[in-house]
Design a protein around this motif. Structure first.
Motif, mmCIF file in Angstrom:
data_model
loop_
_atom_site.group_PDB
_atom_site.id
_atom_site.type_symbol
_atom_site.label_atom_id
_atom_site.label_comp_id
_atom_site.label_asym_id
_atom_site.label_seq_id
_atom_site.Cartn_x
_atom_site.Cartn_y
_atom_site.Cartn_z
ATOM 1 N N LYS A 78 2.008 -3.354 -109.553
ATOM 2 C CA LYS A 78 2.072 -4.886 -110.335
ATOM 3 C C LYS A 78 2.000 -4.426 -111.754
ATOM 4 O O LYS A 78 2.318 -5.005 -112.692
ATOM 5 N N SER A 79 1.141 -3.478 -112.098
ATOM 6 C CA SER A 79 0.830 -3.070 -113.450
ATOM 7 C C SER A 79 1.265 -1.655 -113.936
ATOM 8 O O SER A 79 1.640 -1.496 -115.109
ATOM 9 N N CYS A 80 1.781 -0.692 -112.867
ATOM 10 C CA CYS A 80 2.003 0.463 -113.406
ATOM 11 C C CYS A 80 2.823 1.135 -112.045
ATOM 12 O O CYS A 80 2.137 1.727 -111.274
ATOM 13 N N ALA A 81 4.006 1.355 -112.438
ATOM 14 C CA ALA A 81 5.009 1.938 -111.094
ATOM 15 C C ALA A 81 4.701 3.140 -111.328
ATOM 16 O O ALA A 81 4.768 3.826 -110.097
ATOM 17 N N SER A 82 4.515 3.969 -112.197
ATOM 18 C CA SER A 82 4.302 5.418 -112.153
ATOM 19 C C SER A 82 2.966 5.745 -111.252
ATOM 20 O O SER A 82 3.096 6.729 -110.490
ATOM 21 N N SER A 83 1.863 4.927 -111.742
ATOM 22 C CA SER A 83 0.518 5.400 -110.779
ATOM 23 C C SER A 83 0.827 5.289 -109.344
ATOM 24 O O SER A 83 0.546 5.685 -108.573
ATOM 25 N N ALA A 84 1.613 3.872 -108.951
ATOM 26 C CA ALA A 84 1.960 3.677 -107.696
ATOM 27 C C ALA A 84 2.583 4.647 -107.014
ATOM 28 O O ALA A 84 2.511 5.108 -105.706
ATOM 29 N N LEU A 85 3.690 5.385 -107.836
ATOM 30 C CA LEU A 85 4.296 6.388 -107.166
ATOM 31 C C LEU A 85 3.592 7.732 -106.782
ATOM 32 O O LEU A 85 4.054 8.382 -106.019
ATOM 33 N N MET A 86 2.688 7.816 -107.471
ATOM 34 C CA MET A 86 1.711 9.034 -107.182
ATOM 35 C C MET A 86 1.268 8.821 -105.643
ATOM 36 O O MET A 86 1.121 9.791 -104.998
#
Length: 218
Positions: A78-86
């Motif tokens: 919801k706030s950072c797709a890059s971090s979720a992808l990790m």
């Protein structure tokens, strides 16, 4: 009706707090710079997110781990797709080891992903093979007690920051196998870092395998 266990609700509350206080304020600048955030990775290890899909004895989550991981990914994205992808690639990269690895492999490598806090990347895509996995050309040739891997992997998420790789290679005309490859081994080289239009806080790189000697136990 809320079907979440109390442990899941507590974890998700903690994830939301971290996202609000740490991840969301840095997301736009992280994307602008196109840099991987080790600070975010450390936060995720502290919360137990990057080791969630592992067996419990290696720090895995005991209550519906896949469901819980998806809920955490949703909150972070919801706030950072890059971090979720990790979180996604750490799970996907470790799946061959978790689901098909033997006891020796698990005892050696799962502590690297939990206690030693290393990332693992998933080396499948190549210049001429991605969705068409059957077109993979990376070769693994058996020589004595080793396999020698040679190939060119592209678009590897976390490829430039991972310490371990699950690398798919051809062992015969009709056969493919995953190999556990360690980043420091001779012949493992990081190539181009992709300059993407989105997910810029997630590392996407080429990984070149040039006569990499992999022990047969891997």
């Amino acid at each position: 009706m809320d079907m979440l266990k109390e442990e899941q609700r507590i974890l998700l509350d903690n994830v939301r707090k971290v996202v609000k206080q740490k991840i969301a304020p840095a997301a736009a600048e992280l994307d602008r710079r196109g840099e991987f955030s080790w600070e975010t990775a450390s936060l995720f290890w502290d919360l137990g997110l990057l080791q969630m899909m592992m067996p419990e004895e290696y720090g895995g989550w005991p209550f519906h781990p896949c469901h819980t991981l998806c809920l955490c990914i949703e909150e972070i994205a919801k706030s950072c797709a890059s971090s979720a992808l990790m979180l996604i690639i750490q799970a996907v990269g470790s799946f061959p080891l978790i689901h098909a690895g033997n006891d020796f492999q698990k005892k050696k490598y799962l502590p690297m992903l939990s206690e030693q806090r290393q990332l693992i990347a998933y080396l499948v895509t190549e210049p001429g093979a991605g969705s068409d996995v059957a077109a993979i050309t990376t070769k693994a040739q058996k020589l004595g007690h080793h396999f020698v891997l040679t190939g060119h992997k592209t678009f590897a998420t976390n490829g430039g920051v991972a310490g371990l790789y699950s690398a798919l290679a051809r062992t015969g005309e009709q056969s493919l196998s995953f190999f556990i490859v360690e980043r420091p081994w001779k012949g493992v080289t990081i190539g181009r870092h992709e300059d993407k239009c989105g997910f810029r806080g997630s590392d996407t790189s080429e990984v070149l395998l040039e006569d990499v000697e992999v022990p047969e136990e891997n």
